[in-house]
Write a protein that holds these residues in place. Structure first.
Motif, PDB file in Angstrom:
ATOM      1  N   PRO A  11      17.038 -35.597 -12.116  1.00 12.80           N
ATOM      2  CA  PRO A  11      18.234 -35.085 -11.441  1.00 12.80           C
ATOM      3  C   PRO A  11      19.450 -35.190 -12.349  1.00 12.80           C
ATOM      4  N   GLY A  12      20.302 -34.169 -12.293  1.00 14.50           N
ATOM      5  CA  GLY A  12      21.531 -34.179 -13.061  1.00 14.50           C
ATOM      6  C   GLY A  12      21.407 -33.582 -14.450  1.00 14.50           C
ATOM      7  N   GLU A  13      20.216 -33.188 -14.883  1.00 18.00           N
ATOM      8  CA  GLU A  13      20.058 -32.603 -16.201  1.00 18.00           C
ATOM      9  C   GLU A  13      20.401 -31.117 -16.178  1.00 18.00           C
ATOM     10  N   LEU A  14      20.888 -30.630 -17.303  1.00 17.56           N
ATOM     11  CA  LEU A  14      21.026 -29.193 -17.509  1.00 17.56           C
ATOM     12  C   LEU A  14      19.840 -28.734 -18.335  1.00 17.56           C
ATOM     13  N   HIS A  15      19.164 -27.694 -17.871  1.00 18.28           N
ATOM     14  CA  HIS A  15      17.886 -27.272 -18.428  1.00 18.28           C
ATOM     15  C   HIS A  15      18.061 -25.883 -19.040  1.00 18.28           C
ATOM     16  N   VAL A  16      17.734 -25.731 -20.322  1.00 14.70           N
ATOM     17  CA  VAL A  16      17.863 -24.462 -21.040  1.00 14.70           C
ATOM     18  C   VAL A  16      16.518 -24.090 -21.647  1.00 14.70           C
ATOM     19  N   LYS A  17      16.063 -22.855 -21.411  1.00 17.02           N
ATOM     20  CA  LYS A  17      14.830 -22.353 -22.012  1.00 17.02           C
ATOM     21  C   LYS A  17      15.100 -20.990 -22.652  1.00 17.02           C
ATOM     22  N   TYR A  18      14.444 -20.734 -23.784  1.00 18.02           N
ATOM     23  CA  TYR A  18      14.511 -19.399 -24.383  1.00 18.02           C
ATOM     24  C   TYR A  18      13.361 -19.246 -25.366  1.00 18.02           C
ATOM     25  N   SER A  19      13.083 -18.016 -25.740  1.00 20.67           N
ATOM     26  CA  SER A  19      12.054 -17.745 -26.738  1.00 20.67           C
ATOM     27  C   SER A  19      12.545 -16.691 -27.708  1.00 20.67           C
ATOM     28  N   VAL A  20      12.107 -16.794 -28.948  1.00 22.18           N
ATOM     29  CA  VAL A  20      12.446 -15.823 -29.988  1.00 22.18           C
ATOM     30  C   VAL A  20      11.187 -15.517 -30.787  1.00 22.18           C
ATOM     31  N   SER A  21      11.180 -14.370 -31.470  1.00 26.24           N
ATOM     32  CA  SER A  21       9.996 -14.001 -32.248  1.00 26.24           C
ATOM     33  C   SER A  21      10.397 -13.225 -33.486  1.00 26.24           C
ATOM     34  N   ILE A  22       9.498 -13.209 -34.468  1.00 24.13           N
ATOM     35  CA  ILE A  22       9.758 -12.476 -35.701  1.00 24.13           C
ATOM     36  C   ILE A  22       8.429 -12.083 -36.344  1.00 24.13           C
ATOM     37  N   GLU A  23       8.416 -10.936 -37.003  1.00 21.25           N
ATOM     38  CA  GLU A  23       7.246 -10.470 -37.745  1.00 21.25           C
ATOM     39  C   GLU A  23       7.416 -10.843 -39.214  1.00 21.25           C
ATOM     40  N   ILE A  24       6.351 -11.325 -39.829  1.00 18.06           N
ATOM     41  CA  ILE A  24       6.366 -11.720 -41.237  1.00 18.06           C
ATOM     42  C   ILE A  24       5.291 -10.933 -41.966  1.00 18.06           C
ATOM     43  N   ALA A  50      -2.178  -8.333 -43.367  1.00 19.80           N
ATOM     44  CA  ALA A  50      -1.013  -8.815 -44.114  1.00 19.80           C
ATOM     45  C   ALA A  50       0.222  -8.862 -43.222  1.00 19.80           C
ATOM     46  N   SER A  51       0.050  -9.225 -41.963  1.00 22.07           N
ATOM     47  CA  SER A  51       1.195  -9.331 -41.052  1.00 22.07           C
ATOM     48  C   SER A  51       0.922 -10.412 -40.011  1.00 22.07           C
ATOM     49  N   THR A  52       1.990 -11.113 -39.648  1.00 21.51           N
ATOM     50  CA  THR A  52       1.901 -12.260 -38.745  1.00 21.51           C
ATOM     51  C   THR A  52       3.062 -12.235 -37.765  1.00 21.51           C
ATOM     52  N   LEU A  53       2.784 -12.580 -36.517  1.00 17.11           N
ATOM     53  CA  LEU A  53       3.817 -12.713 -35.494  1.00 17.11           C
ATOM     54  C   LEU A  53       4.037 -14.192 -35.213  1.00 17.11           C
ATOM     55  N   TRP A  54       5.300 -14.623 -35.316  1.00 15.22           N
ATOM     56  CA  TRP A  54       5.693 -15.996 -35.002  1.00 15.22           C
ATOM     57  C   TRP A  54       6.551 -15.968 -33.740  1.00 15.22           C
ATOM     58  N   VAL A  55       6.074 -16.617 -32.684  1.00 19.22           N
ATOM     59  CA  VAL A  55       6.806 -16.729 -31.427  1.00 19.22           C
ATOM     60  C   VAL A  55       7.170 -18.197 -31.219  1.00 19.22           C
ATOM     61  N   SER A  56       8.441 -18.456 -30.946  1.00 21.55           N
ATOM     62  CA  SER A  56       8.919 -19.824 -30.744  1.00 21.55           C
ATOM     63  C   SER A  56       9.515 -19.953 -29.348  1.00 21.55           C
ATOM     64  N   GLU A  57       8.893 -20.789 -28.506  1.00 21.31           N
ATOM     65  CA  GLU A  57       9.400 -21.072 -27.171  1.00 21.31           C
ATOM     66  C   GLU A  57      10.117 -22.419 -27.213  1.00 21.31           C
ATOM     67  N   ASN A  58      11.366 -22.428 -26.738  1.00 22.94           N
ATOM     68  CA  ASN A  58      12.204 -23.612 -26.870  1.00 22.94           C
ATOM     69  C   ASN A  58      12.730 -24.059 -25.519  1.00 22.94           C
ATOM     70  N   GLU A  59      12.833 -25.348 -25.354  1.00 27.55           N
ATOM     71  CA  GLU A  59      13.309 -25.923 -24.099  1.00 27.55           C
ATOM     72  C   GLU A  59      14.217 -27.113 -24.414  1.00 27.55           C
ATOM     73  N   TYR A  60      15.381 -27.161 -23.740  1.00 26.58           N
ATOM     74  CA  TYR A  60      16.322 -28.269 -23.898  1.00 26.58           C
ATOM     75  C   TYR A  60      16.651 -28.864 -22.533  1.00 26.58           C
ATOM     76  N   ARG A  61      16.857 -30.172 -22.508  1.00 23.95           N
ATOM     77  CA  ARG A  61      17.407 -30.837 -21.336  1.00 23.95           C
ATOM     78  C   ARG A  61      18.530 -31.751 -21.792  1.00 23.95           C
ATOM     79  N   PHE A  62      19.669 -31.652 -21.107  1.00 27.03           N
ATOM     80  CA  PHE A  62      20.858 -32.393 -21.494  1.00 27.03           C
ATOM     81  C   PHE A  62      21.327 -33.279 -20.354  1.00 27.03           C
ATOM     82  N   ASN A  63      21.965 -34.405 -20.712  1.00 26.62           N
ATOM     83  CA  ASN A  63      22.665 -35.188 -19.717  1.00 26.62           C
ATOM     84  C   ASN A  63      23.957 -35.720 -20.306  1.00 26.62           C
TER      85      ASN A  63
END
Length: 247
Positions: A81-94, A194-207
């Motif tokens: 209780p009382g936390e601020l919760h942030v989620k997001y995802s980003v991706s890139i082709e290499i 010769a190609s790769t997909l990188w997906v990064s899922e991120n989650e933060y909790r703050f107090n």
């Protein structure tokens, strides 16, 4: 160690621009003002959600807050209780074979070449990159330093050589710092010879006071995550070293 938490410097730089101003304002006015500000944010940020689209990948952001409280110290991996919760995802082709990508990402020797601001990554318990390993990590940006503890929570497959083309590579870790808990879940997928997909899922909790600044930093988080991924892409494809870049 494997892929570092790509949103961490976004947190640090966002704190410099936003959180310190909020903190100075609160502390200059004592506990009464602090209480008013907390009530204001608690009432206006409940169930706030947004979605952002970026070139090269879709990023989603979720902000939500539980019952208003003011806990202190580092956060557990379960929501409180009382936390601020942030989620997001980003991706890139290499434009490299997937096995080459995971070898570069997992090699600690290369880490400072693409991860801006990295000062130290020192395993405290365990071997670099192995599940369960805890490491002390130090970043620096704009004359300010941030220190945190990283724990590797998933690495699949364990052997990064000869990976079947249809298998997704997973690198997960948790990060703990004062007033913040975060997790990064990296997925590396082969999309061609010769190609790769990188997906990064991120989650933060703050107090604590950091909760006040976090909603204003969501754009900074995503921008910095994408910057780190782009820096890695430039390093992997062209050998570009961020330490040699001119600001």
């Amino acid at each position: 160690m494997v892929v570092w938490k790509v949103g961490m410097m976004g947190l640090l730089q966002g704190l410099e621009l936003v959180f310190l101003g909020v903190e100075n304002y609160v502390m200059a006015r004592g506990g009464g003002a602090e209480s008013v500000i907390y009530r204001y944010f608690a009432s206006t940020m409940l169930d706030c959600r947004c979605r952002l689209r970026f070139h090269g990948g879709v990023s989603s952001v979720e902000l939500r807050e539980a019952a208003p409280q003011t806990p202190t110290g580092a956060l557990p991996s379960t929501e409180e209780p009382g936390e601020l919760h942030v989620k997001y995802s980003v991706s890139i082709e290499i434009a490299l074979p997937r096995e080459k990508v995971v070898q570069l990402l997992s090699d600690p020797v290369h880490r400072p070449k693409w991860l801006r601001g990295l000062v130290l990554h020192e395993p405290l318990r365990g071997a670099d990159g192995q599940v369960g390993t805890e490491s002390r990590v130090v970043f620096q940006s704009g004359g300010r330093t941030m220190e945190c503890t990283e724990t590797v929570t998933r690495r699949e497959p364990e052997n990064l050589h000869g990976i079947p083309s249809d298998r997704v590579v997973h690198f997960d870790r948790e990060i703990v710092a004062a007033g913040m808990w975060s997790a990064a879940r990296e997925q590396i997928t082969e999309t061609g010879t010769a190609s790769t997909l990188w997906v990064s899922e991120n989650e933060y909790r703050f107090n604590g006071l950091i909760r006040l600044a976090a909603p204003f930093m969501r754009g900074v988080f995503i921008k910095q995550s994408r910057q780190h991924m782009q820096d890695f892409k430039s390093f992997a494809e062209h050998g570009t070293d961020v330490r040699e870049a001119k600001d």
